[in-house]
Scaffold this motif. Sequence first.
Motif, mmCIF file in Angstrom:
data_model
loop_
_atom_site.group_PDB
_atom_site.id
_atom_site.type_symbol
_atom_site.label_atom_id
_atom_site.label_comp_id
_atom_site.label_asym_id
_atom_site.label_seq_id
_atom_site.Cartn_x
_atom_site.Cartn_y
_atom_site.Cartn_z
ATOM 1 N N ARG A 128 0.842 -1.164 -0.007
ATOM 2 C CA ARG A 128 0.111 0.211 -0.135
ATOM 3 C C ARG A 128 1.028 1.361 0.261
ATOM 4 N NH1 ARG A 128 -5.224 -0.383 -2.080
ATOM 5 N NH2 ARG A 128 -3.920 -1.591 -3.449
ATOM 6 N N TYR A 169 0.100 4.222 -2.595
ATOM 7 C CA TYR A 169 -0.684 5.324 -2.302
ATOM 8 C C TYR A 169 0.524 6.117 -2.298
ATOM 9 C CZ TYR A 169 -4.914 3.332 -1.087
ATOM 10 O OH TYR A 169 -6.412 2.288 -0.767
ATOM 11 N N TYR A 178 -8.365 -3.163 -9.161
ATOM 12 C CA TYR A 178 -9.070 -3.766 -8.339
ATOM 13 C C TYR A 178 -9.600 -5.615 -9.118
ATOM 14 C CZ TYR A 178 -9.632 -0.860 -4.480
ATOM 15 O OH TYR A 178 -9.055 -0.768 -3.374
ATOM 16 N N LYS A 195 -2.484 -8.532 -3.435
ATOM 17 C CA LYS A 195 -3.762 -8.066 -2.678
ATOM 18 C C LYS A 195 -4.334 -8.824 -1.728
ATOM 19 C CE LYS A 195 -6.008 -3.410 -1.820
ATOM 20 N NZ LYS A 195 -6.352 -3.791 0.073
ATOM 21 N N TRP A 222 -18.001 4.750 -3.815
ATOM 22 C CA TRP A 222 -16.374 5.050 -4.967
ATOM 23 C C TRP A 222 -16.354 5.861 -5.417
ATOM 24 C CZ3 TRP A 222 -13.628 3.304 -0.365
ATOM 25 C CH2 TRP A 222 -13.957 2.373 0.205
ATOM 26 N N GLU A 260 -13.217 7.848 -4.452
ATOM 27 C CA GLU A 260 -12.468 7.880 -4.859
ATOM 28 C C GLU A 260 -11.104 8.854 -5.857
ATOM 29 O OE1 GLU A 260 -9.691 6.024 -4.374
ATOM 30 O OE2 GLU A 260 -10.621 3.656 -3.702
ATOM 31 N N ILE A 271 -15.861 -1.533 -6.492
ATOM 32 C CA ILE A 271 -14.900 -0.584 -6.496
ATOM 33 C C ILE A 271 -13.978 -0.351 -7.753
ATOM 34 C CG2 ILE A 271 -12.689 -0.077 -5.165
ATOM 35 C CD1 ILE A 271 -13.729 -2.527 -3.090
HETATM 36 N N1 GLN Z 1 -7.753 2.149 1.800
HETATM 37 C C1 GLN Z 1 -8.349 0.766 1.814
HETATM 38 C C2 GLN Z 1 -7.021 -0.111 0.730
HETATM 39 O O1 GLN Z 1 -6.362 -0.093 0.106
HETATM 40 C C3 GLN Z 1 -9.476 0.037 0.715
HETATM 41 C C4 GLN Z 1 -10.214 0.800 -0.553
HETATM 42 C C5 GLN Z 1 -11.371 0.609 -0.828
HETATM 43 O O2 GLN Z 1 -11.492 -0.251 -0.860
HETATM 44 N N2 GLN Z 1 -11.888 1.193 -1.608
HETATM 45 O O3 GLN Z 1 -7.304 -1.433 0.873
#
Ligand code: GLN
Length: 524
Positions: A51, A55, A93, A153, A322, A326, A467
């Motif tokens: 993460r 991020y 995702y 993940k 989301w 997002e 998501i």
């Molecule tokens: N912030 C959490 C993650 O990065 C959930 C993000 C989400 O579910 N959209 O896993």
Amino acid sequence: MPNDARSVFDQPQAAALAHDEPPALRYTSDTRFFGHPRGLSTAFFTEFWERFSYYGIRPLLVLFMTAALTAGGLGFDRENAAAIVGIYASSVYLASLPGGWIADRWLGLQRSIFWGGVLIALGHLAIGLSALLAHQVFFLGLILIVFGTGMLKPNVSAIVGDLYPEGGARRDAGFAIFYMGINFGAFAAPIITGWLSEKYGWHWGFGAAGVGMLIGIVTYRIRTPRNLGPIGARPSADAAGQRRVRNIVIAAAVVIATVVLAAMAGAFTINPRVVAERMTIVIGAMAVLYFGYLFLFAGLDADEKKRSVVILVLFVFSACFWSAYEQAPTSLNLFAKDFTDRRVGSFEVPIVWLQSATPIFVILLSPVFAVIWSALGKRGRDFSSPAKFAFALACAGLSYVVMVTATNRVIAGGGVGVRVSMLWLVVTYLLQVIGELSLSPVGLSSTTKLAPHRFVGQMMGVWFMSIALGNLVAGLIGGNVDPEKLAEMPALFQHTATTLFVAAGILLVLVVPIRRMMEGRRSG
Ligand code: GLN
């Protein structure tokens, strides 16, 4: 122990063992990590670094792609750059669907996590090298990260589940600790990459995210034999099944690599907005087809059908939520850049530091929410999941009302060049986190509880798809924050707010019928 090391990465192909075979007991009953198995610390830190890398670069993307070529960027327009961020985040995702499948049927959880991490690190390397090579290599890097994250993940979360075969409160506590790992990573990353990229240049920021992932995979590789042992070491398929999956994956990888190389060579051009729009339609159509199949051909009884309707409703409203939440790396990040006064004394807060507000609020508020929900539950006053979803949507709606007000202040102050306090964004993120904590864990657990048993895995995929859809829509909206379109911005945020309030209203009306549908037989 060398034997353990062999059993982790070179397991015999003929085995067809479940993830929780008896020798695992030594690892699941361990309590040396704050009363939890030490395997949780491995999962925690692996996810922390993954993460961190995700991020760390995500908020840099839109800034880097829209920066002028002279400023070391790619010189893209905002709409295309934001659409690319949407496609990227949504693909991450979506990739967890094949990622979970590969782990179950071919590599096992442990090896999938490792190779996922390797792909992510290679992706970062490509992004780092793109400064020296062509900018196409940058996109190759993003694609590698997408596939790597898909393999890492979902499977690292699955390992956490496998550490607690007994389920119950200890497992919930394990997941709560794990979720902290996610948010500590998401908090630390923008602080470091934001500072490096503003002080030394984009590629220092991207590079730091890559170094994080490297630390993650090296420690994972060293600690796995001791901390996880046989947990998640083996896939559930037999040798023939594993070979079949391996062949399918190799064939798919060849096709994907060919398309990517052709695109890099300029054989065709890609319009990100069009791709994002088409992907939105494809994901929507996939959901319609899947639920259609479920209702018509999956042999569900009446009660299972009702509960699947509830999951469908949650899918739609989760995607709405989301698509607002997002927008952090695009709309709100651009607002931080253009319209926010980031000076604290003589220091100017780097743009992407504001992205750390969300995870810090999650870390601070998660325990509070846990106490509130359980206190309400004990008194028999727990809200139903649609009621919590409606509350979450209303909070997200309010967060955009805050943004409408902030934008109006910029306009009232004289327009472009006027900057408002950082607190506007901080309050916006706070409201979104209150929404997240009312929706995200509730959605996950309701999905697993409501899904007919034999469809639980697929329903988790449906949750990930919501998501993915949200991320795409967020990317399509996100590029419209632009000083040149300042007059349109209040309407843009207002539109998001209104949509969220209408969604919350519809869901409130549906609370009672949905609750009735959920009250059916629970045996599934
Ligand atoms: N912030 C959490 C993650 O990065 C959930 C993000 C989400 O579910 N959209 O896993």
